[in-house]
Design an enzyme around this catalytic site. Structure first.
Site, mmCIF file in Angstrom:
data_model
loop_
_atom_site.group_PDB
_atom_site.id
_atom_site.type_symbol
_atom_site.label_atom_id
_atom_site.label_comp_id
_atom_site.label_asym_id
_atom_site.label_seq_id
_atom_site.Cartn_x
_atom_site.Cartn_y
_atom_site.Cartn_z
ATOM 1 N N ALA A 64 0.864 -1.073 0.003
ATOM 2 C CA ALA A 64 0.134 0.018 0.088
ATOM 3 C C ALA A 64 0.734 1.082 0.196
ATOM 4 O O ALA A 64 2.123 1.341 0.516
ATOM 5 C CB ALA A 64 -0.942 0.032 1.089
ATOM 6 N N GLY A 107 -0.102 -5.377 1.022
ATOM 7 C CA GLY A 107 -1.268 -5.427 0.292
ATOM 8 C C GLY A 107 -1.261 -5.980 -1.135
ATOM 9 O O GLY A 107 -2.114 -6.446 -1.796
ATOM 10 N N GLU A 110 -1.381 -9.558 -0.394
ATOM 11 C CA GLU A 110 -2.547 -9.878 -0.255
ATOM 12 C C GLU A 110 -3.570 -9.656 -1.502
ATOM 13 O O GLU A 110 -4.701 -10.655 -1.448
ATOM 14 C CB GLU A 110 -3.103 -8.791 0.694
ATOM 15 C CG GLU A 110 -2.815 -8.913 2.170
ATOM 16 C CD GLU A 110 -2.939 -7.737 3.138
ATOM 17 O OE1 GLU A 110 -3.516 -8.204 4.174
ATOM 18 O OE2 GLU A 110 -2.805 -6.761 2.886
ATOM 19 N N GLU A 130 4.622 -5.221 7.044
ATOM 20 C CA GLU A 130 3.721 -4.154 8.047
ATOM 21 C C GLU A 130 4.297 -4.188 9.237
ATOM 22 O O GLU A 130 4.246 -3.094 9.883
ATOM 23 C CB GLU A 130 2.379 -4.812 8.004
ATOM 24 C CG GLU A 130 1.464 -4.580 6.455
ATOM 25 C CD GLU A 130 1.577 -5.835 5.424
ATOM 26 O OE1 GLU A 130 0.698 -5.904 4.921
ATOM 27 O OE2 GLU A 130 2.519 -6.577 5.985
#
Length: 257
Positions: A64, A107, A110, A130
């Site tokens: 992200a 992300g 993911e 993260e």
């Protein structure tokens, strides 16, 4: 179809969704995720689509975009989360494939995990960094990774924040196939086309049956459910075509009926 930082191109029964933000290593901004959401609006209502392939050239998605998140409070973070869009990818009835080259981090990983099948280039790098930012995966990583590779292996990745190579990812079962970097997209595309020529109703019911079986506590109930789903396919024209074609030694032509 073209949109800002996300493109959607359909060829035959395959639709290609690409993240196109090369200067930011295809990092997932709100604009990118909004573009994916808009693309899904089209994919979900198009009966001609039989397979979805997701790709980012040079980099799948390097996580992200931190610039979008650094000042978020709890409420803003809840509004920022990508999981509603990724859940829609996971819920698609057609097969979904991620073609991973470069980075698939946070992300981005993911997003790949929301797909059914993952191809990766030998040079690809994956992980959940993260924890190094004082947070944890928040778009399905703590749920889909343990289901795929087991809780202990997923915890190792998530707790350490380490980045792993594609070969290690293959050993863990995080990806399905390893390909040379220069032929990754071609291999994933060929596989998508290959799937698009299969009986579409059978593919959809097989995918749904697998998901239902995983969610059931009872193995016998899951097998019974499978039998019912299997029998339902004998009401389709595709079943008749597939079996006749086999007996006649020809390639079947499926119409999705």
């Amino acid at each position: 179809m073209e949109r800002q930082e996300v493109s959607l191109k359909k060829e035959g029964g395959v639709v290609l969704l690409r993240v196109e933000r090369p200067k930011r290593l295809n990092a997932l901004s709100q604009a990118v995720v909004s573009g994916i959401r808009e693309a899904l609006d089209e994919i979900e209502v198009d009966p001609e689509i039989r397979v979805l392939l997701i790709h980012g050239e040079n980099n799948f998605a390097a996580g992200a975009d931190i610039q979008d998140m650094v000042k978020c409070d709890e409420q803003e973070a809840e509004e920022f989360v990508f999981s509603p869009v990724f859940d829609r990818i996971a819920a698609l009835p057609v097969p979904t494939i991620a073609a991973i080259e470069g980075y698939a981090l946070g992300g981005g990983l993911e997003l790949a995990l929301a797909c059914d099948i993952r191809f990766a280039a030998e040079t690809a790098k994956m992980g959940f960094p993260e924890i190094n930012l004082g947070i944890m995966p928040g778009a399905g990583g703590t749920v889909r990774a343990p289901k795929l590779i087991g809780a202990s292996a997923a915890m190792e990745l998530i707790f350490s924040g380490e980045t792993i190579g594609a070969r290690r990812a293959l050993e863990l079962g995080l990806i399905n196939r390893l390909e040379p970097e220069e032929t990754l997209f071609e291999a994933a595309w060929k596989f998508a086309v290959h799937l698009s020529r299969k009986a579409p109703i059978a593919l959809r019911i097989a995918k749904n049956t697998i998901r239902e079986g995983i969610a059931m506590d009872s193995e016998s109930a899951a097998v019974h459910n499978e039998s019912k789903r299997w029998a339902s396919l004998f009401n389709t024209e595709d079943q008749k075509e597939g079996m006749r074609a086999f007996l006649e030694k020809r390639t079947p032509i499926y119409k999705g009926k």
